[in-house]
Design an enzyme around this catalytic site. Structure first.
Site, PDB file in Angstrom:
ATOM      1  N   ARG A   1      18.478   0.980   3.874  1.00 11.57           N
ATOM      2  CA  ARG A   1      19.327   1.281   2.709  1.00 11.57           C
ATOM      3  C   ARG A   1      19.935   2.678   2.785  1.00 11.57           C
ATOM      4  O   ARG A   1      20.976   2.936   2.199  1.00 11.57           O
ATOM      5  CB  ARG A   1      18.513   1.141   1.425  1.00 11.57           C
ATOM      6  CG  ARG A   1      18.158  -0.302   1.174  1.00 11.57           C
ATOM      7  CD  ARG A   1      17.342  -0.448  -0.070  1.00 11.57           C
ATOM      8  NE  ARG A   1      16.207  -1.321   0.188  1.00 11.57           N
ATOM      9  CZ  ARG A   1      15.154  -1.444  -0.598  1.00 11.57           C
ATOM     10  NH1 ARG A   1      15.084  -0.740  -1.704  1.00 11.57           N
ATOM     11  NH2 ARG A   1      14.191  -2.252  -0.288  1.00 11.57           N
TER      12      ARG A   1
ATOM     13  N   CYS B   1       6.966   7.637  -5.396  1.00 13.72           N
ATOM     14  CA  CYS B   1       5.618   7.055  -5.388  1.00 13.72           C
ATOM     15  C   CYS B   1       4.661   7.921  -6.184  1.00 13.72           C
ATOM     16  O   CYS B   1       3.576   7.497  -6.517  1.00 13.72           O
ATOM     17  CB  CYS B   1       5.120   6.888  -3.970  1.00 13.72           C
ATOM     18  SG  CYS B   1       4.831   8.456  -3.176  1.00 13.72           S
TER      19      CYS B   1
HETATM   20  P1  NAD Z   1       9.767  -1.524   1.277  1.00 13.08           P
HETATM   21  O1  NAD Z   1       8.353  -1.936   1.452  1.00 13.08           O
HETATM   22  O2  NAD Z   1      10.737  -2.523   0.762  1.00 13.08           O
HETATM   23  O3  NAD Z   1      10.373  -1.007   2.681  1.00 13.08           O
HETATM   24  C1  NAD Z   1       9.714  -0.046   3.463  1.00 13.08           C
HETATM   25  C2  NAD Z   1      10.047  -0.283   4.921  1.00 13.08           C
HETATM   26  O4  NAD Z   1       9.546  -1.565   5.320  1.00 13.08           O
HETATM   27  C3  NAD Z   1      11.531  -0.284   5.223  1.00 13.08           C
HETATM   28  O5  NAD Z   1      11.756   0.405   6.433  1.00 13.08           O
HETATM   29  C4  NAD Z   1      11.875  -1.759   5.347  1.00 13.08           C
HETATM   30  O6  NAD Z   1      12.934  -2.007   6.243  1.00 13.08           O
HETATM   31  C5  NAD Z   1      10.593  -2.353   5.876  1.00 13.08           C
HETATM   32  N1  NAD Z   1      10.397  -3.738   5.436  1.00 13.08           N
HETATM   33  C6  NAD Z   1      10.828  -4.294   4.270  1.00 13.08           C
HETATM   34  N2  NAD Z   1      10.470  -5.587   4.219  1.00 13.08           N
HETATM   35  C7  NAD Z   1       9.801  -5.865   5.355  1.00 13.08           C
HETATM   36  C8  NAD Z   1       9.171  -7.033   5.869  1.00 13.08           C
HETATM   37  N3  NAD Z   1       9.153  -8.183   5.196  1.00 13.08           N
HETATM   38  N4  NAD Z   1       8.564  -6.961   7.064  1.00 13.08           N
HETATM   39  C9  NAD Z   1       8.559  -5.808   7.755  1.00 13.08           C
HETATM   40  N5  NAD Z   1       9.152  -4.675   7.327  1.00 13.08           N
HETATM   41  C10 NAD Z   1       9.755  -4.696   6.133  1.00 13.08           C
HETATM   42  O7  NAD Z   1       9.753  -0.210   0.351  1.00 13.08           O
HETATM   43  P2  NAD Z   1      10.982   0.582  -0.252  1.00 13.08           P
HETATM   44  O8  NAD Z   1      11.578  -0.218  -1.359  1.00 13.08           O
HETATM   45  O9  NAD Z   1      11.875   1.089   0.819  1.00 13.08           O
HETATM   46  O10 NAD Z   1      10.233   1.853  -0.867  1.00 13.08           O
HETATM   47  C11 NAD Z   1       9.661   1.866  -2.144  1.00 13.08           C
HETATM   48  C12 NAD Z   1       8.168   1.624  -2.086  1.00 13.08           C
HETATM   49  O11 NAD Z   1       7.553   2.601  -1.250  1.00 13.08           O
HETATM   50  C13 NAD Z   1       7.488   1.779  -3.443  1.00 13.08           C
HETATM   51  O12 NAD Z   1       6.515   0.781  -3.567  1.00 13.08           O
HETATM   52  C14 NAD Z   1       6.850   3.154  -3.362  1.00 13.08           C
HETATM   53  O13 NAD Z   1       5.742   3.352  -4.209  1.00 13.08           O
HETATM   54  C15 NAD Z   1       6.454   3.191  -1.939  1.00 13.08           C
HETATM   55  N6  NAD Z   1       6.243   4.553  -1.481  1.00 13.08           N
HETATM   56  C16 NAD Z   1       4.953   4.951  -1.259  1.00 13.08           C
HETATM   57  C17 NAD Z   1       4.691   6.243  -0.855  1.00 13.08           C
HETATM   58  C18 NAD Z   1       3.275   6.687  -0.599  1.00 13.08           C
HETATM   59  O14 NAD Z   1       3.082   7.742   0.006  1.00 13.08           O
HETATM   60  N7  NAD Z   1       2.280   5.945  -1.027  1.00 13.08           N
HETATM   61  C19 NAD Z   1       5.741   7.130  -0.662  1.00 13.08           C
HETATM   62  C20 NAD Z   1       7.052   6.693  -0.881  1.00 13.08           C
HETATM   63  C21 NAD Z   1       7.282   5.388  -1.288  1.00 13.08           C
END
Ligand code: NAD
Length: 499
Positions: free
Chosen positions: A177, A281
């Protein structure tokens, strides 16, 4: 329409899979670029380049590697505005907040300049007669990281800076994104002196992620994103024998004790609940005032502050408090959860559903919302909303408030606002959450401490950045050496029988 690239072996290369995803400008709703989604072959090309380049990088002494980090810090400061602009344009967060995103990554790079000190091993002199034991921290080889949309500069740097400082090659699969800043960071690392192939950016979706998970050469995987994907990556990565750390979603509670400074607590909640449109997060999404009187006073302080929030595009500079959410889909999901909250009986005290911004009608803006009388069975309480929505759960006592935070499946961050040291100490000691704030609403530890949640917010043994990152990106080799007495005893002139 701009077509973005991958960054493989020191070059921007066009995607060859024929698959692309749209990159939006969330403020206007327009598609501003196309992001290539890598095939397995494209990922394999990057891994091969990394594998070829990594041994020479690992053999470069740690001080020289640290100098590359030093120069990278200089370049980040030089290009700060350019990077922040690109970040805000794709993510939607305000310009000052985008700079904060870069800054908190930069601080981890600064920490990694200490690599020569942090990589020193251990030595036992004289573990036995003529025997010494020493342990070395060696690079893993080719490592990889998969990052979320919400911190497109900070989280990639939290991963690649320690990985590279330890002598590894690193393949970054950023969020599709907002992939532009990660590409710019890889270019800057090479300008700072990093050899080609050591840091590469392969854009993509599940296909690219699965290619990382199953590639035999890749030794470790770092993931930050939502919990279902974190669990998937942790399971599949571990069963493939890799070292894996995954950080997931959150639902951070802030407990407000009756003795708290209510103005301070309300100000803290405004920043922590609505900053970055709640897409952090470590955002506070649940306020837990203790006692009805505390709750009433808190709501009274919050409402006028929320009504004054300025929501707008990043181009308004310092004049906005938060921007749009990342996609139309995210907006739809947030508004859907708000309807569910109302239907399940929560009281919507501030209603932002009609929010419109003149000139930006197609942008993904969501007005601020405040719920009161939320209960633990409601969807708005159990689920991470990741939007500008604060839920208030009234607790009758401190113990009930503590139990709420402890019973929630997520355990990323939490905070308590109080003037009572005893309550604060008890809370910090007992709560089963990884990062705790005492009168600090967003307790993100600085670079030289570690960052990580508990329960469904974190999977793996080691946290991000700080000393843990140097453990995660190296493995220990221990040498036991014995040197029997030899030439130092002097020459031997007599013919001795064998014994
Ligand atoms: P997301 O899980 O949708 O995506 C994260 C990554 O995973 C991206 O690079 C995406 O391309 C990949 N991805 C997505 N779907 C996938 C699949 N089915 N199989 C394999 N890879 C896949 O998360 P997001 O919407 O980009 O980010 C928001 C989330 O991240 C929230 O839940 C937030 O709380 C979390 N977050 C956590 C922390 C932490 O340190 N705990 C920090 C930042 C964000």
């Amino acid at each position: 329409m701009q077509e973005l690239t991958h960054y493989i072996n020191g070059q921007h290369v066009k995607g060859t899979s024929g698959r692309f995803s749209d990159v939006f400008n969330p403020a206007t709703g327009e598609v501003q670029a196309k992001c290539p989604l890598a095939s397995v072959e494209e990922m394999n090309t990057a891994v091969a380049a990394a594998q070829a380049a990594q041994p020479a990088w690992a053999a470069t002494n740690p001080q020289r590697r640290a100098r590359v980090m030093m120069e990278f810090v200089r370049l980040l400061n030089r290009d700060m505005d350019k990077l922040a602009e690109a970040l805000s344009r794709e993510h939607g967060k305000t310009f000052p907040d985008a700079k904060g995103d870069i800054q908190r990554g930069l601080e981890v790079v600064e920490y990694c300049i200490g690599a020569p000190q942090l990589l020193k091993g251990e030595f036992t002199d004289g573990a036995g007669p003529g025997i010494d034991i020493y342990s070395m921290r060696q690079a893993l080889g080719v490592t990889a990281g998969i990052t979320p949309f919400n911190f497109p500069a900070m989280i990639p740097m939290w991963m690649f800076a320690p990985a590279l400082a330890c002598g590894n090659a690193f393949i970054l699969k950023p969020s599709e994104r907002d992939p532009s800043v990660p590409l710019m960071l890889a270019e800057l690392m090479e300008e700072a002196g990093l050899p080609k192939g050591i840091l590469q950016v392969v854009n993509g979706d599940k296909v690219a992620v699965d290619a990382i998970l199953d590639h035999e050469v890749i030794q470790s995987i770092g993931f930050v994103g939502s919990t279902p994907i974190a669990q998937y990556i942790y399971g599949r990565g571990c069963s493939n024998g890799k070292r894996v750390q995954c950080f997931g979603g959150a639902k951070n509670h802030m407990i407000i004790m009756p003795d708290a400074d209510m103005d301070q607590a309300a100000d803290a909640l405004i920043g922590a609940g609505y900053g970055a449109a709640g897409e952090r997060c470590m955002a506070i999404s649940v306020a837990v005032p203790v006692g009805d009187e505390t709750a009433d006073r808190l709501i009274e302080k919050l409402v006028p502050r929320i009504e004054k929030l300025k929501v707008g595009p990043y181009t308004a500079g310092n004049d906005v408090d938060y921007g749009p959410v990342v996609t139309a889909e995210a907006k739809k999901r947030i508004l859907g959860l708000i309807e569910t909250g109302i239907a399940q009986g929560a009281k919507l005290v501030v209603d932002g559903r009609d929010f419109k911004l003149q000139g930006y009608e197609d942008g993904f803006f969501v007005g601020p919302h405040l719920f009161d009388h939320v209960t633990p069975d409601m969807d708005i309480y159990t689920q991470e909303i990741f939007g500008p929505v604060l839920s208030t759960v009234r607790a009758a006592s401190y113990e009930e408030a503590l139990k709420l935070a402890m019973d929630h499946e997520y355990g990323n961050g939490t905070a308590i606002f109080t003037r009572d040291g005893d309550a604060a100490r008890d809370f910090a000691a007992r709560v089963n959450v990884g990062m705790v704030g005492i009168n600090v609403p967003i307790p993100v530890p600085l670079a030289y401490h570690t960052f990580g949640g508990w329960k469904k917010s974190g999977f793996g043994d080691l946290n991000q950045h700080g000393p843990d990152s140097f453990k995660f990106y190296t493995r220990t080799k221990t040498v036991t050496a014995r040197w029997p007495s030899g030439i130092k005893e002097g020459g031997e002139f007599n013919f001795k029988p064998m014994d």
